[in-house]
Write an enzyme that holds these catalytic residues in place. Structure first.
Site, mmCIF file in Angstrom:
data_model
loop_
_atom_site.group_PDB
_atom_site.id
_atom_site.type_symbol
_atom_site.label_atom_id
_atom_site.label_comp_id
_atom_site.label_asym_id
_atom_site.label_seq_id
_atom_site.Cartn_x
_atom_site.Cartn_y
_atom_site.Cartn_z
ATOM 1 N N ALA A 164 0.834 -1.208 0.000
ATOM 2 C CA ALA A 164 0.000 0.000 0.000
ATOM 3 C C ALA A 164 0.863 1.249 0.000
ATOM 4 C CB ALA A 164 -0.939 -0.013 1.198
ATOM 5 N N ASP A 165 1.935 1.250 0.776
ATOM 6 C CA ASP A 165 2.847 2.394 0.796
ATOM 7 C C ASP A 165 3.461 2.617 -0.583
ATOM 8 O OD1 ASP A 165 3.444 3.390 3.772
ATOM 9 O OD2 ASP A 165 3.110 1.238 3.835
ATOM 10 N N GLY A 166 3.893 1.533 -1.215
ATOM 11 C CA GLY A 166 4.536 1.659 -2.514
ATOM 12 C C GLY A 166 3.593 2.170 -3.583
#
Length: 394
Positions: A164-166
């Protein structure tokens, strides 16, 4: 390509700092602003060597590190002064906290109307959950990703990496570039960019939304199979390895049947017709699995590649770093580091014909560039900086 662009990375951990990393790889001057004494928590996140965080080294490549306590009034004033010399400021602090500190977008715009502020949060800057803390794991859960991932009948499955961060960081990076284009090409002011950890990943799961909206379907977990493609799975070979296969177009599926010696399936209407084939996906899967299980990975891949089948070995990290295709493209590069010596890290991803990304150095020591940045941008003397350091401001 981004020479002359100055970015203040005032965020922590993964999604927001990754945006600054991407910009720094293509020439932006990225100033990493960290809390005195402790620094960005990603310094101590994950694997360590000799007390040095390995992920920190890669994610903070090409950044200059300064320390500054944003919780005190003097630190907040230093941020505002730095913003006067910046093009982009990146945050992931809770909205109410930035307002309390006088570091929200409206406050920063008052000192630099050209500033582009990127604010990445768990849930977004508005809505009933906007002030809640958010992490990638929650984004992976709430986006629908975890619900769809895992074996049939098994639990929802989270990825063992910062998915999700990426995905959020990639969306945010192109948003920053669009905002810069609007500002610099169309003579506009800066603006605020609002990205969270749920929306970007949910955007990639649009197939589920469309099926639900138009057909009332609620997809469930089906392992590595997918109900819009057959064959599509991972298959275990005779030597205990795995390969992945996709038959996502009509031509690809027919190639699979001919490659495994089942011309009868290629000529059968139930298997050659794309929609009728999906109704018999389980049978197809079993046929392919049996064929793969009777062969080594190298033998199976040789046959499949000879028939232009969309198949690939399932790599672990040792396979990944040895692959000839990836080596040819320079996907991994070795960079000298002052603390750890040579480190192999992932190279910048986009390839341009008229420009090249660089990794000048890996993550710096905490506050390594205090004198350089504060002297260069704010005109502070060594004595000024020493006094701020003694009082815990920097």
């Amino acid at each position: 390509m981004l020479d002359g662009l100055r970015v203040l990375d005032l965020a922590t951990l993964a999604a927001a700092p990754l945006v600054a990393t991407y910009l720094g790889e293509f020439g932006a001057d990225v100033i990493k602003v960290e809390q005195p004494r402790y620094g960005d928590p990603i310094r101590s996140w994950g694997n360590q060597r000799d007390g040095v965080g390995l992920m920190w080294k890669s994610i903070s490549r090409n950044k200059r590190s300064i320390t500054l306590d944003m919780r005190c009034a003097e630190g907040q004033e230093l941020v505002r002064r730095l913003v006067q010399h910046a093009d982009v400021a990146i945050f992931n602090t809770r909205p109410q906290t930035l307002r309390k500190w006088g570091l929200d977008y409206e406050s920063l715009r008052a000192v630099n109307e050209r500033i582009i502020v990127l604010h990445i949060t768990g849930y977004g800057l508005t809505g009933p959950k906007s002030e809640r803390p958010g992490f990638g794991t929650l984004g992976e859960a709430m986006s629908g990703f975890a619900h769809l991932t895992g074996q049939a009948g098994g639990p929802p499955t989270l990825p063992p990496f910062m998915l999700a961060d990426g995905v959020a960081s990639l969306n945010a990076a192109y948003a920053v570039l669009m905002a810069l284009y609007r500002r610099d090409v169309h003579a506009a002011s800066g603006q605020l960019i609002d990205v969270n950890l749920i929306d970007p990943l949910a955007r990639l799961l649009e197939q589920a939304l469309l099926g639900y909206d138009q057909l009332g379907l609620v997809p469930t977990r089906s392992g590595n199979r997918w109900d819009i493609s057959a064959p599509r799975n991972t298959y275990r070979t005779a030597d205990g390895r795995w390969l992945a296969m996709s038959g996502s177009s009509p031509a690809l599926a027919l190639r699979v049947f001919r490659a495994i010696g089942r011309d009868d399936l290629a000529d059968h209407a139930d298997f050659s017709d794309p929609q009728r084939r999906l109704a018999r996906a389980g049978e197809i899967d079993a046929v392919v699995a049996d064929w793969v299980a009777a062969r080594s990975l190298s033998d199976a891949m040789a046959i499949l590649e000879a028939h232009d089948v969309a198949a690939a070995p399932v790599y672990d990290i040792t396979d990944l770093v040895r692959d000839a295709q990836l080596a040819h493209r320079g996907v991994f590069v070795t960079v000298a580091d002052d603390e750890l010596g040579p480190m192999t890290v992932q190279a910048p991803v986009p390839r341009f014909s008229a420009a090249e990304a660089t990794i000048d150095h890996l993550g710096p020591k905490l506050g390594q560039h205090n004198a350089e940045v504060y002297g260069e941008l704010l005109g502070l003397s060594v004595n000024d900086i020493d006094d701020l350091h003694a009082r815990g401001v920097v």
